[in-house]
Every structure is written in structure tokens, then in C-alpha cells.
Design a protein around this motif. Structure first.
Motif, PDB file in Angstrom:
ATOM      1  N   ALA A  67       0.766  -1.339  -0.145  1.00 28.68           N
ATOM      2  CA  ALA A  67      -0.086  -0.101  -0.066  1.00 28.68           C
ATOM      3  C   ALA A  67       0.854   1.315   0.023  1.00 28.68           C
ATOM      4  CB  ALA A  67      -0.916  -0.052   1.216  1.00 28.68           C
ATOM      5  N   LEU A  68       1.810   1.244   0.816  1.00 32.53           N
ATOM      6  CA  LEU A  68       2.721   2.361   0.723  1.00 32.53           C
ATOM      7  C   LEU A  68       3.566   2.734  -0.714  1.00 32.53           C
ATOM      8  CD1 LEU A  68       4.933   1.605   3.942  1.00 32.53           C
ATOM      9  CD2 LEU A  68       3.104   3.178   3.765  1.00 32.53           C
ATOM     10  N   HIS A  69       3.554   1.753  -1.209  1.00 37.72           N
ATOM     11  CA  HIS A  69       4.391   1.884  -2.739  1.00 37.72           C
ATOM     12  C   HIS A  69       3.224   2.449  -3.584  1.00 37.72           C
ATOM     13  CE1 HIS A  69       6.015   0.536  -6.705  1.00 37.72           C
ATOM     14  NE2 HIS A  69       6.596   1.455  -6.368  1.00 37.72           N
ATOM     15  N   GLU A  70       1.839   1.779  -3.580  1.00 40.82           N
ATOM     16  CA  GLU A  70       0.742   2.063  -4.423  1.00 40.82           C
ATOM     17  C   GLU A  70       0.441   3.549  -4.270  1.00 40.82           C
ATOM     18  OE1 GLU A  70      -1.208  -0.006  -6.484  1.00 40.82           O
ATOM     19  OE2 GLU A  70       0.490  -1.267  -6.836  1.00 40.82           O
ATOM     20  N   VAL A  71       0.273   3.755  -3.057  1.00 42.81           N
ATOM     21  CA  VAL A  71      -0.315   5.005  -2.647  1.00 42.81           C
ATOM     22  C   VAL A  71       0.448   6.243  -2.722  1.00 42.81           C
ATOM     23  CG1 VAL A  71      -1.563   6.653  -0.923  1.00 42.81           C
ATOM     24  CG2 VAL A  71      -2.132   4.135  -1.470  1.00 42.81           C
ATOM     25  N   THR A  72       1.845   5.981  -2.375  1.00 44.43           N
ATOM     26  CA  THR A  72       2.778   7.210  -2.478  1.00 44.43           C
ATOM     27  C   THR A  72       3.720   7.044  -3.442  1.00 44.43           C
ATOM     28  OG1 THR A  72       4.286   6.233  -0.810  1.00 44.43           O
ATOM     29  CG2 THR A  72       2.330   7.426  -0.089  1.00 44.43           C
ATOM     30  N   GLY A  73       4.048   5.980  -3.891  1.00 42.81           N
ATOM     31  CA  GLY A  73       5.279   5.880  -4.747  1.00 42.81           C
ATOM     32  C   GLY A  73       6.673   5.256  -4.002  1.00 42.81           C
ATOM     33  N   TRP A  74       6.390   5.430  -2.583  1.00 42.70           N
ATOM     34  CA  TRP A  74       7.696   5.156  -2.039  1.00 42.70           C
ATOM     35  C   TRP A  74       7.757   3.674  -1.796  1.00 42.70           C
ATOM     36  CZ3 TRP A  74       8.526   2.942   3.033  1.00 42.70           C
ATOM     37  CH2 TRP A  74       9.927   3.032   3.360  1.00 42.70           C
ATOM     38  N   ASP A  75       9.010   3.156  -2.361  1.00 44.82           N
ATOM     39  CA  ASP A  75       9.357   1.706  -2.055  1.00 44.82           C
ATOM     40  C   ASP A  75      10.145   1.540  -1.127  1.00 44.82           C
ATOM     41  OD1 ASP A  75      10.617  -0.831  -2.808  1.00 44.82           O
ATOM     42  OD2 ASP A  75      10.752  -0.528  -4.923  1.00 44.82           O
ATOM     43  N   ALA A  76       9.666   0.534  -0.197  1.00 45.28           N
ATOM     44  CA  ALA A  76      10.067   0.121   1.256  1.00 45.28           C
ATOM     45  C   ALA A  76      11.586  -0.250   1.104  1.00 45.28           C
ATOM     46  CB  ALA A  76       9.334  -0.900   1.765  1.00 45.28           C
ATOM     47  N   ARG A  77      11.973  -0.522  -0.059  1.00 47.96           N
ATOM     48  CA  ARG A  77      13.390  -1.045  -0.047  1.00 47.96           C
ATOM     49  C   ARG A  77      14.459  -0.097  -0.111  1.00 47.96           C
ATOM     50  NH1 ARG A  77      13.282  -4.410  -5.776  1.00 47.96           N
ATOM     51  NH2 ARG A  77      11.858  -2.304  -6.139  1.00 47.96           N
ATOM     52  N   SER A  78      13.939   1.212  -0.212  1.00 46.19           N
ATOM     53  CA  SER A  78      14.697   2.260  -0.370  1.00 46.19           C
ATOM     54  C   SER A  78      14.805   2.986   1.153  1.00 46.19           C
ATOM     55  CB  SER A  78      14.273   3.417  -1.225  1.00 46.19           C
ATOM     56  OG  SER A  78      13.100   4.090  -0.739  1.00 46.19           O
ATOM     57  N   ALA A  79      14.063   2.367   2.135  1.00 47.12           N
ATOM     58  CA  ALA A  79      14.275   2.918   3.445  1.00 47.12           C
ATOM     59  C   ALA A  79      15.740   3.289   3.775  1.00 47.12           C
ATOM     60  CB  ALA A  79      13.566   1.907   4.527  1.00 47.12           C
ATOM     61  N   ASP A  80      16.148   4.161   4.767  1.00 48.61           N
ATOM     62  CA  ASP A  80      17.385   4.515   5.179  1.00 48.61           C
ATOM     63  C   ASP A  80      17.803   3.571   6.245  1.00 48.61           C
ATOM     64  OD1 ASP A  80      18.214   7.533   4.231  1.00 48.61           O
ATOM     65  OD2 ASP A  80      16.244   7.259   4.313  1.00 48.61           O
ATOM     66  N   LEU A  81      16.593   2.942   6.982  1.00 44.65           N
ATOM     67  CA  LEU A  81      17.065   2.120   7.972  1.00 44.65           C
ATOM     68  C   LEU A  81      15.642   1.112   8.232  1.00 44.65           C
ATOM     69  CD1 LEU A  81      18.544   0.551  10.552  1.00 44.65           C
ATOM     70  CD2 LEU A  81      17.333   2.425  11.954  1.00 44.65           C
ATOM     71  N   ILE A  82      16.082  -0.188   8.271  1.00 42.77           N
ATOM     72  CA  ILE A  82      14.804  -1.291   8.218  1.00 42.77           C
ATOM     73  C   ILE A  82      15.072  -1.870   9.740  1.00 42.77           C
ATOM     74  CG2 ILE A  82      14.027  -3.288   7.616  1.00 42.77           C
ATOM     75  CD1 ILE A  82      14.266  -2.503   4.697  1.00 42.77           C
ATOM     76  N   LEU A  83      14.291  -1.731  10.640  1.00 47.07           N
ATOM     77  CA  LEU A  83      14.288  -2.539  11.825  1.00 47.07           C
ATOM     78  C   LEU A  83      13.143  -3.564  12.109  1.00 47.07           C
ATOM     79  CD1 LEU A  83      15.291  -2.302  14.850  1.00 47.07           C
ATOM     80  CD2 LEU A  83      13.412  -0.624  15.314  1.00 47.07           C
TER      81      LEU A  83
END
Length: 417
Positions: A61-77
């Protein structure tokens, strides 16, 4: 060998035109305008198979709605099951493919090539306990958790008092190593676990610990009493969820413009359900025994059995207590982040979502959470997992389009460029 690349990857940013007019009304703590780089931290909570399916729906949903790809997160916890999702992203699986895979649907060639690396079937063996291991698994943890009394940690003490788990998870570690063959991702990836000797939280990827990503994920997934502790560099570790299901306070420093938290196990709807069930049982009992009637039916006197069945025997009370604990912990962590001026976006289930989580809490379903088996849409596990992912997708879409979350949604769009 350190576990983490300490360099901070550059994050492209900058919205233009109508997007900038609608979304840039509140810059993040870095004070960035549309031309500044924006940093996003991503938190995946613990929660077993439900959490893995939920996280998949959220990132889609984050990618579909905003275009932001979670793979690009500066930090994944990622904690426990959340660490599995985090490593999937760091291995390069696209968010849409994580979602499709959890629903048993076709994935892209890019995602399938990564998923196909995993060839080891998921299985759990059992280790034997000798006579000396029937008692507390960590007397030192018990002692350190109860002293000094004003800083006692009863949950940690209880874990130390119980015998160690006997289920083994070598297959999980092997699968994670196949998924991500390199020792550690280049982009930042943190995995909390709890050291069994003293109950202290450690963070693989941040602390100076000798471990591969596969070892870290396995350690963070070592549910106390169920799974055997995982030994890494001479120390035994158990599930990071013992400290916190989310561990979102770790995002405090470093500081981000936005922290996104995917948390299917928080939300206070669980307690509401239990209170409602007890209220219904009490009302039914009063009606059944006929208060004021000198001759109530003997069978109606056992009203308490109905209350127990509704609130305890089916596990509802225990699940609600856990959810309340997770929720309280997360709210405390989020308050700390907001005091630092960090925008926060939390995706958690509503009352219907909580009910869906609980329907799959049985062991036969939950133990399948780490698998990548071929989909069988007649299997209740696959149906439930598909519904969890879809519910998360819809919940995230509602949150992102809600007026109160315009700033976080705008930050995500700007981070997406």
C-alpha cells in the motif's frame, strides 16, 4: 567483522508542482524543503505469521499510494517475524511481490528470481533436554530481572525460570542465508534480540556483534520456551519481542524525517472485546438465574463457566493482555520519537483486523509463517494469510489518505521523488 555498513545511503527526494503544493506544508526535522533529502526509517514488528502477512500488505500500500518503495528505507528495523520481512526487502524483493507471494498470487520475474534462491524446506526439529535442563533455563536472568526490586522485570524473570525451548530452527537460518547470501545487507538493517544471560536487548547490525543476517534473524525469532535459544559468538539469544514487539525507540537516534511502523499486534481493541464478552456473560447470567427469583434453575447458577469460556478458555483474554502490553509499549516509544520532532506513521489493525489476527492464532496456522510453500488456496492457512495481507493493504490505504496523516503521506511522496 562488523555487521553493519556505517555509511548512510543517500535518499533521493523532491516533489514538484501540485504535489509540492499539497504535501510540503510541514517539513521534517531536517528542515528540508522540496529539494532536500528525506530520511525514512521503517519498523516491522514481531507477531508470527500474522505479522509477515500484515507487513506485506503495508509495504504494498505504501508503494501504491505514495510511490515510495520500502526497499529504499534508510534503516529497516525488524523484530522476530518482522526481521524476516526486513531481510526480504534488503534481499531485493519488490513490495508488490511480497504482497502477491503472501496471497499465493504470481510475482514478477525479478521477485521470483530472488524467491527461487530459497530451496531448503521449512521444518522444525526437536532437541533433547538432559536431566540438568528441566529447570530454569537462565538463573542469572532471573536474578538480574528481580534485583533491584524497584527495577524488576517480571516477564524476563518468568522467561528465565522456565525451561529452554526444544524446537530447532536451523532450517530458518539456512533459508535466510539462501535468501540473502551476503553476510549482511549493504543498506542499514537492524535486528533486536534479547541476551539470555542478563535479559539485555542487543541490536544486530548496530552493535559490535559477529553475526550474519541469517543468524540475527534466527536469534530474533527464538520464541522463549518454544524454540531453543540461538548461540551467536558464544552468547545465547532469544526473541527480540521479549523486550518489545516493535523496538521503535531505536529510531530515536538516529533521527529521521519520518518513521513508519507496521504493527499488527498493537491496538487496544483486544481488551474491548474481552470486556464486551464478560459484560455479555454477566448480563446473560443475571437474566438466566433471575435475580430476586427464589427458585433459580441449578444449571443457570454456573454463569461463571460461560464467562470463562468467552474470555479465557478460547485464549481471548491472554491475547488481549498481550495486545495491551504491546500497545502500551509502542505508545511509549512513539511519544519519545515525537518529542524529538520525528513524524510517525503507524499502521495497525482496527477491531475487525484484530479479530482476523486472532482467528489465525492457532499453532497449526501460525507455525507456517516462515514458509514459501506453493500456494494451496483450499488450505485455511493460505486463506487466512491472504486475508491478513489484504486487510493490511486496506488499512494502510485508509491511513495514508486520512487528513490527519497528510504530512507523513506527503513525506513519503517526497522521499519517493
Amino acid at each position: 567483522m562488523g555487521c553493519m555498513d556505517s555509511s548512510e545511503p543517500a535518499q533521493p527526494g523532491g516533489a514538484t508542482g501540485a504535489e509540492a503544493a499539497n504535501e510540503a506544508d510541514a517539513p521534517g526535522p531536517s528542515g528540508g524543503g522540496s529539494g532536500d533529502q528525506l530520511s525514512v526509517g521503517l519498523v516491522f514488528s514481531a507477531g508470527g505469521a500474522a505479522a509477515e502477512a500484515w507487513h506485506a500488505g503495508v509495504v504494498r500500500a505504501l508503494h501504491e499510494v505514495t510511490g515510495w518503495d520500502a526497499r529504499s528505507a534508510d534503516l529497516i528495523l525488524g523484530t522476530s517475524a518482522g526481521a524476516i520481512t526486513g531481510l526480504c526487502l534488503r534481499a531485493g524483493i519488490p513490495p508488490a511481490d511480497l504482497y502477491a507471494h503472501r496471497r499465493g498470487e504470481p510475482v514478477s520475474d525479478e521477485g521470483q528470481a530472488i524467491i527461487d534462491r530459497v530451496v531448503t524446506p521449512y521444518s522444525e526439529g526437536r532437541s533433547d533436554r538432559d536431566w540438568s535442563e528441566q529447570g530454569p533455563q537462565s538463573p542469572t536472568l532471573v536474578a538480574r530481572s528481580l534485583w533491584p526490586p524497584w527495577q524488576a522485570r517480571p516477564l524476563h524473570a518468568a522467561v528465565g525460570m522456565l525451561p529452554r525451548g526444544t524446537r530447532t530452527t536451523e532450517a530458518l537460518q539456512q533459508r535466510m542465508a539462501e535468501l540473502h547470501p551476503e553476510p549482511w545487507p549493504e543498506a542499514r538493517f537492524w535486528v533486536p534480540a534479547v541476551r539470555l544471560s542478563d535479559g539485555e536487548r542487543v541490536v544486530f547490525g548496530r552493535d559490535d556483534l559477529q553475526a550474519t543476517a541469517a543468524e540475527a534473524v534466527r536469534a530474533s525469532c527464538a520464541v522463549p520456551v518454544l524454540f531453543e535459544p540461538v548461540t551467536v559468538d558464544g552468547q545465547r539469544y532469544i526473541d527480540g519481542g521479549l523486550h518489545s514487539y516493535t523496538n521503535a525507540d531505536l529510531m530515536g537516534p538516529p533521527s529521521f524525517d519520518l518513521v513508519v511502523v507496521s504493527s499488527p499486534m498493537s491496538g487496544t481493541a483486544g481488551w474491548s472485546a474481552v470486556r464486551g464478552s464478560l459484560s455479555e456473560a454477566w448480563t446473560s447470567a443475571r437474566t438466566g438465574v433471575g435475580l430476586g427469583d427464589s427458585r433459580p434453575q441449578d444449571a443457570d447458577r454456573a454463569w461463571w463457566s460461560e464467562a470463562l469460556e468467552l474470555a479465557w478458555d478460547d485464549g481471548r483474554a491472554m491475547r488481549a493482555a498481550r495486545r495491551q502490553w504491546v500497545d502500551d509499549k509502542l505508545r511509549e516509544e512513539l511519544e519519545g520519537l515525537r518529542r524529538r520532532g520525528i513524524a510517525v506513521l503507524v499502521v495497525e489493525p482496527d477491531a475487525d483486523g484484530v479479530e482476523l489476527v486472532d482467528t489465525g492464532s492457532g499453532e497449526d496456522v501460525d507455525r507456517t509463517g516462515h514458509g514459501s510453500e506453493k500456494p494451496d488456496r483450499s488450505d485455511p492457512m493460505w486463506v487466512w494469510r491472504a486475508e491478513m495481507a489484504a486487510a493490511a493493504d486496506q488499512a494502510a490505504r485508509r491511513i495514508l489518505t486520512d487528513r490527519d496523516n497528510r504530512r507523513p503521506a506527503g513525506l513519503l511522496r517526497r522521499a519517493a521523488g
